[in-house]
Write a protein that holds these residues in place. Structure first.
Motif, mmCIF file in Angstrom:
data_model
loop_
_atom_site.group_PDB
_atom_site.id
_atom_site.type_symbol
_atom_site.label_atom_id
_atom_site.label_comp_id
_atom_site.label_asym_id
_atom_site.label_seq_id
_atom_site.Cartn_x
_atom_site.Cartn_y
_atom_site.Cartn_z
ATOM 1 N N THR A 119 3.949 1.584 -1.241
ATOM 2 C CA THR A 119 4.543 1.704 -2.573
ATOM 3 C C THR A 119 3.545 2.308 -3.549
ATOM 4 N N ASN A 120 2.347 1.764 -3.551
ATOM 5 C CA ASN A 120 1.311 2.237 -4.467
ATOM 6 C C ASN A 120 1.000 3.708 -4.228
ATOM 7 N N SER A 132 0.827 -1.209 0.000
ATOM 8 C CA SER A 132 0.000 0.000 0.000
ATOM 9 C C SER A 132 0.862 1.260 0.000
ATOM 10 N N TYR A 149 8.477 -2.094 -5.817
ATOM 11 C CA TYR A 149 8.097 -1.461 -7.088
ATOM 12 C C TYR A 149 8.795 -2.133 -8.271
ATOM 13 N N TYR A 180 5.858 -3.622 -10.580
ATOM 14 C CA TYR A 180 5.342 -2.621 -11.520
ATOM 15 C C TYR A 180 6.185 -2.635 -12.798
ATOM 16 N N ALA A 238 -2.988 -3.998 -7.499
ATOM 17 C CA ALA A 238 -2.883 -2.569 -7.248
ATOM 18 C C ALA A 238 -3.180 -1.843 -8.551
ATOM 19 N N THR A 239 -3.771 -0.650 -8.454
ATOM 20 C CA THR A 239 -4.238 0.044 -9.649
ATOM 21 C C THR A 239 -3.847 1.517 -9.629
ATOM 22 N N TYR A 240 -3.738 2.069 -10.828
ATOM 23 C CA TYR A 240 -3.688 3.514 -11.046
ATOM 24 C C TYR A 240 -4.746 3.832 -12.083
ATOM 25 N N ARG A 282 -5.232 6.023 -6.974
ATOM 26 C CA ARG A 282 -4.462 4.798 -6.847
ATOM 27 C C ARG A 282 -5.079 3.948 -5.754
ATOM 28 N N ALA A 297 -4.388 -0.022 -3.563
ATOM 29 C CA ALA A 297 -3.726 -1.307 -3.357
ATOM 30 C C ALA A 297 -4.685 -2.206 -2.587
#
Length: 427
Positions: free
Chosen positions: A67-68, A65, A193, A197, A103-105, A96, A98
């Motif tokens: 990191t996101n 969470s 990350y 990612y 996890a999303t953007y 964003r 998590a």
């Protein structure tokens, strides 16, 4: 000409032939899959990038969470303030999130501004630097928020019931703590990350009024290179270790006048054949405003302003959770009434009139959920991320329309057994 003196015929929602709008699929040059639902209703679009970077994959608590969240708070070229100003200048917003698995953007903007915003989104996704001062601010804010929330009975109840169901070390039961926030290090965030990612872990979901060159644009910023390298994440298997004791009473505030009630049990997730049937039974039991629990405990007894039950639907496991807040003096009575309604569903067939009402409510809710490209892409996203296809959607529709009172009673006898439930009151 329409005769305005004659009312149109009433058609039950169950009689509608619901169709899930088709999905377009593309691949960028580097292989990133792009899923698209187009709509020309409004000059807006939604662009969502999804990564397998939820808490399931973290080796240290809260790293996923943090990191996101902090990816958006500074790149090698721009500060958090500059990034936010660029997004807000174009009337857009970049969310964003998590969760347990992913996890999303997500970028929402006017269609005409996507060209100006994609470079900023590319920076956030491909070039975050995790400044030390931003981590310090994040840690301080989250600890203050946690301190406030720990004084609220409903927050404490939610934390504990998850631990009882799944175990305190399982990602579904693990909770935040002051020590975990203090332990966060930028090196851990950068490592998480870099592992998760990456281009080959990315999936893109796109909906709305899209410019003709949207796929070339996405390819320009996300598809021309193998950004962040290639990582293959093996999803670790983690055992669920539920609590042995089933009944708990916690006094978080000795002078509290309200208690938070949680009554929950483990339940199979969406991959089990009983899940669609249980969606119908749960709606009758406590899943909408006219449910059995609301009618009894709110309307008749007046113990609470609202009570509802819901099905947790995680990738590895699920649960059935009944939750409400009630006066301290009536918490035990409220739990007794919850079990009474379980017993009624086990012993008495559901009247056809009530079942028909719930069928129409559920189908009507699905119709509402499919109103617009943003909602449709969410349906497709849930299917795709859980390795399902549109047949799963149509099977659920079929179950809602055809399930019988006898089948629902069998579900109640199998799953609504008081001895199987964890019982918690937090004052």
């Amino acid at each position: 000409m329409i005769n305005r003196r004659q009312a149109p015929a009433i058609k039950d929602a169950v009689n509608f032939d619901i169709q899930l709008k088709p999905l377009e699929q593309f691949r960028l040059d580097n292989g990133i899959p792009v899923y698209v639902v187009r709509s020309s209703e409004q000059e807006t679009l939604q662009l969502e990038l999804v990564f397998p970077a939820g808490s399931w994959y973290e080796s240290e608590n809260l790293v996923a969470s943090a990191t996101n969240f902090l990816m958006k708070n500074g790149t090698s070229a721009h500060s958090a303030l500059e990034i936010n100003e660029m997004i807000e200048y174009h009337g857009a917003y970049l969310n964003r999130g998590a969760f347990h698995e992913n996890a999303t953007y997500t970028l929402h903007c006017l269609s005409k501004h996507i060209t100006e915003l994609l470079p900023t989104l590319q920076e956030v996704i491909q070039d975050p630097v995790f400044p030390e001062q931003e981590l310090a601010i994040f840690t301080q804010n989250m600890k203050q928020k946690l301190a406030v929330n720990l004084q609220k009975s409903e927050f404490v109840a939610n934390r504990h019931i998850d631990k009882y169901l799944f175990g305190e070390f399982h990602p579904y039961g693990r909770v935040s703590s002051m020590m975990a926030y203090d332990a966060l290090q930028t090196e851990s965030l950068r490592g998480f990350y870099q592992q998760h990612y990456t281009y080959n872990n990315c999936r893109i979901f796109l909906a709305g009024n899209l410019p003709d060159n949207i796929i070339p644009l996405l390819n320009q910023y996300f598809g021309t290179t193998k950004w962040n390298g290639e990582r293959h994440n093996i999803r670790p298997e983690m055992p669920i270790l539920p609590a042995e004791e089933k009944k708990y009473r916690i006094f978080n505030d000795e002078n509290g006048v309200q208690g938070s009630i949680r009554v929950a049990r483990a339940f199979p997730n969406r991959y089990h054949p009983d899940f669609p049937k249980m969606l119908v039974l749960n709606t009758i039991f406590g899943g909408y405003f006219g449910s059995r629990l609301m009618s009894n405990i709110r309307e008749e007894k007046g113990y609470t302003y609202g009570i509802h039950s819901q099905l947790y639907n995680f990738r590895q496991a699920g649960a059935l959770n009944i939750q409400t807040e009630a006066g301290r003096d009536v918490c035990e009575k409220a739990i007794a009434e919850i079990y009474l309604e379980m017993n009624r569903l086990r012993e008495e067939p559901i009247p056809e009139e009530e079942l028909s009402l719930v069928r129409n409510f559920m189908i009507g809710s699905i119709l509402g959920d499919l109103d617009g490209a943003f909602q449709v892409i969410q349906r497709w996203k849930n299917l795709i991320l859980n390795d399902l296809d549109e047949n799963y959607f149509y099977n659920n529709i079929r179950t809602i329309k055809t399930i019988s009172a006898e089948e629902l009673q069998q579900m109640a006898r199998l799953y609504l057994v008081p001895e199987d439930f964890y019982e918690l009151i937090v004052i």
